[in-house]
Design a protein around this motif. Structure first.
Motif, PDB file in Angstrom:
ATOM      1  N   ASN A 231      37.280  39.190  37.393  1.00 44.57           N
ATOM      2  CA  ASN A 231      36.785  40.323  38.165  1.00 44.57           C
ATOM      3  C   ASN A 231      35.639  39.911  39.079  1.00 44.57           C
ATOM      4  O   ASN A 231      35.597  40.272  40.270  1.00 44.57           O
ATOM      5  CB  ASN A 231      36.333  41.440  37.226  1.00 44.57           C
ATOM      6  N   ALA A 232      34.695  39.129  38.536  1.00 43.73           N
ATOM      7  CA  ALA A 232      33.548  38.697  39.342  1.00 43.73           C
ATOM      8  C   ALA A 232      33.989  37.815  40.499  1.00 43.73           C
ATOM      9  O   ALA A 232      33.469  37.939  41.615  1.00 43.73           O
ATOM     10  CB  ALA A 232      32.553  37.945  38.453  1.00 43.73           C
ATOM     11  N   LEU A 233      34.954  36.915  40.265  1.00 47.34           N
ATOM     12  CA  LEU A 233      35.436  36.066  41.358  1.00 47.34           C
ATOM     13  C   LEU A 233      36.033  36.902  42.466  1.00 47.34           C
ATOM     14  O   LEU A 233      35.756  36.677  43.657  1.00 47.34           O
ATOM     15  CB  LEU A 233      36.484  35.083  40.826  1.00 47.34           C
ATOM     16  N   ALA A 234      36.862  37.878  42.100  1.00 45.34           N
ATOM     17  CA  ALA A 234      37.527  38.686  43.110  1.00 45.34           C
ATOM     18  C   ALA A 234      36.529  39.551  43.881  1.00 45.34           C
ATOM     19  O   ALA A 234      36.545  39.593  45.123  1.00 45.34           O
ATOM     20  CB  ALA A 234      38.599  39.556  42.455  1.00 45.34           C
ATOM     21  N   VAL A 235      35.650  40.239  43.159  1.00 42.26           N
ATOM     22  CA  VAL A 235      34.716  41.157  43.817  1.00 42.26           C
ATOM     23  C   VAL A 235      33.721  40.393  44.694  1.00 42.26           C
ATOM     24  O   VAL A 235      33.548  40.702  45.877  1.00 42.26           O
ATOM     25  CB  VAL A 235      33.981  42.011  42.769  1.00 42.26           C
ATOM     26  N   ASN A 236      33.067  39.385  44.115  1.00 44.00           N
ATOM     27  CA  ASN A 236      32.070  38.653  44.890  1.00 44.00           C
ATOM     28  C   ASN A 236      32.713  37.912  46.056  1.00 44.00           C
ATOM     29  O   ASN A 236      32.140  37.819  47.143  1.00 44.00           O
ATOM     30  CB  ASN A 236      31.325  37.672  43.986  1.00 44.00           C
ATOM     31  N   GLY A 237      33.922  37.367  45.832  1.00 49.64           N
ATOM     32  CA  GLY A 237      34.594  36.646  46.905  1.00 49.64           C
ATOM     33  C   GLY A 237      34.915  37.543  48.086  1.00 49.64           C
ATOM     34  O   GLY A 237      34.680  37.175  49.247  1.00 49.64           O
ATOM     35  N   LEU A 238      35.438  38.738  47.816  1.00 49.78           N
ATOM     36  CA  LEU A 238      35.800  39.643  48.905  1.00 49.78           C
ATOM     37  C   LEU A 238      34.568  40.205  49.612  1.00 49.78           C
ATOM     38  O   LEU A 238      34.561  40.375  50.833  1.00 49.78           O
ATOM     39  CB  LEU A 238      36.672  40.779  48.358  1.00 49.78           C
TER      40      LEU A 238
END
Length: 421
Positions: A231-238
């Motif tokens: 979740n953190a990878l997806a949210v922070n990445g976007l």
């Protein structure tokens, strides 16, 4: 006296660590978007090159940082923190020096971005492991909330001052200020004093292949850290993929001045201060699971609106309002996640886990930033920001249903063959 969860007396040594973090955070905030401003204002870079600068710096820095996890794990953490602060200081100082000599170029900015990104990962791994050594588990949320609040306070005050400094002294002035802040941070960390336990392995020992992957093994093998990680990878990445595009949209397409650009990013950080201060109280009242899930859902509701901001004062007001909602929710989520991660990782795995998390985040942000830069070049910055906002709405499905009991932390699984402190 302990007082409330958010006002614990955490001791003199934590005070020095917090002060060092604060001066570094204020320096970084003063230089907010500095490389983007240099690329746009000095080197006349377009959206693709601006995105490439952000993406390549993170990606190459993250790859270089992969062996740093074991390297940090098996050394005392304070000297590592001091060394990485000095490396960042030296690298950043080359930018104003090259600018003064008329030799600043895109490749130079890219090289500095790589060095700073790798040093950032090593510093975060060392500082997280040191915090775990410095404080008992029950104080970690209070400490992480203070770091989060300080970061947002710095971001609230730094960019407007940095924007004014850019207007008065040119775009590299804030890069120099950021460099000096890392020097002051190193001095503060040296002043902490005290002793650390000896490293788990002799300094001369070479890291084994398994040591490089131990952090990922722990994260992906943990039933709660794994979904939080994804979740953190997806949210922070976007979110981060949209940042350079928003800079191009605001500075070039909507015609904001540098000080206005700093202001619209700074004002919403009041929400970051509020959210981080509320986090310990809300966890005490409603529980960790409820705070993580509620803030995890709410933080993705705002970015889609950034694609529709108009020009002029109405656009600035709308941008500030949307960012305020985003920042408040992120500031609630971040310290709770950071505390859970520390509490559910064995002492001998903390640096490798944090390094693995940061490396993965850096590579994800780099890949998405590059992709979104290409998308913006093929379409427009608005279209790319809208695409990121739509995808963000799907990310809460990655959140875990529960994090388990909120009492004493579950013992994290230890990979076979790896020593712990």
């Amino acid at each position: 006296m302990r007082g409330t969860a958010g006002r614990r007396a955490l001791g003199r040594r934590f005070g020095w660590l917090w002060a060092a973090y604060a001066v570094s955070a204020y320096g970084t905030a003063l230089g907010f978007g500095a490389f983007t401003l240099v690329a746009v204002e000095v080197l006349d870079a377009g959206p693709a090159r601006v995105a490439l600068l952000a993406a390549a710096g993170r990606a190459v820095g993250a790859v270089l940082a992969v062996p740093l996890g074991p390297w940090v794990e098996f050394r005392r953490k304070r000297p590592v923190m001091v060394a990485t602060d000095l490396v960042r200081c030296a690298a950043l100082l080359t930018v104003p020096a090259a600018y003064a000599l008329g030799r600043l170029g895109y490749a130079h900015l890219l090289a500095v971005a790589v060095v700073v990104a790798a040093a950032d990962i090593a510093f975060r791994a060392a500082s997280g492991a040191y915090l775990r050594h410095l404080l008992p588990p029950g104080d970690l949320l209070a400490a992480n909330s203070r770091f989060e609040a300080t970061g947002w306070t710095a971001t609230m005050t730094g960019p407007p001052v940095g924007g004014a400094a850019v207007a008065l002294s040119g775009p590299v002035a804030t890069v120099a200020a950021n460099a000096v802040s890392h020097l002051l941070s190193a001095l503060g960390i040296r002043a902490i004093g005290g002793t650390e336990p000896a490293p788990a392995r002799p300094r001369a020992a070479r890291p084994r292949a398994g040591d490089l992957l131990a952090g990922w093994h722990h994260i992906l093998g943990h039933p709660v850290l794994r979904p939080l990680f994804l979740n953190a990878l997806a949210v922070n990445g976007l979110i981060m993929a949209s940042e350079p595009l928003l800079a191009v949209l605001l500075l070039r397409d909507l015609g904001l001045e540098p000080w206005q650009y700093g202001l619209v990013f700074a004002l919403p950080c009041a929400g970051g201060l509020a959210g981080s201060r509320l986090a310990p109280r809300l966890v005490a009242r409603y529980g960790r699971d409820a705070v993580l899930r509620a803030s995890g859902w709410l933080r993705v509701c705002w970015p889609l609106g950034l694609a529709f901001i108009p020009a002029g004062v109405p656009g600035m007001v709308l941008f500030v309002a949307l960012q305020l909602g985003l920042v408040t929710c992120c500031a609630l989520f971040n310290p709770v996640l950071a505390t859970y991660r520390l509490q559910h990782t064995d002492g001998g795995l903390v640096a490798r886990t944090l390094a693995a998390w940061s490396v993965s985040a850096g590579l994800t942000i780099a890949a998405l930033t590059a992709g979104w830069g290409l998308l913006a070049a093929a379409t427009s910055p608005r279209t790319a920001v809208a695409a990121a906002g739509l995808l963000l709405l799907a990310t809460p499905s990655l959140l875990p249903r529960t994090t388990g009991r909120t009492g004493s932390p579950r013992r994290a699984r230890r990979p076979r063959g790896h020593a712990t402190h």
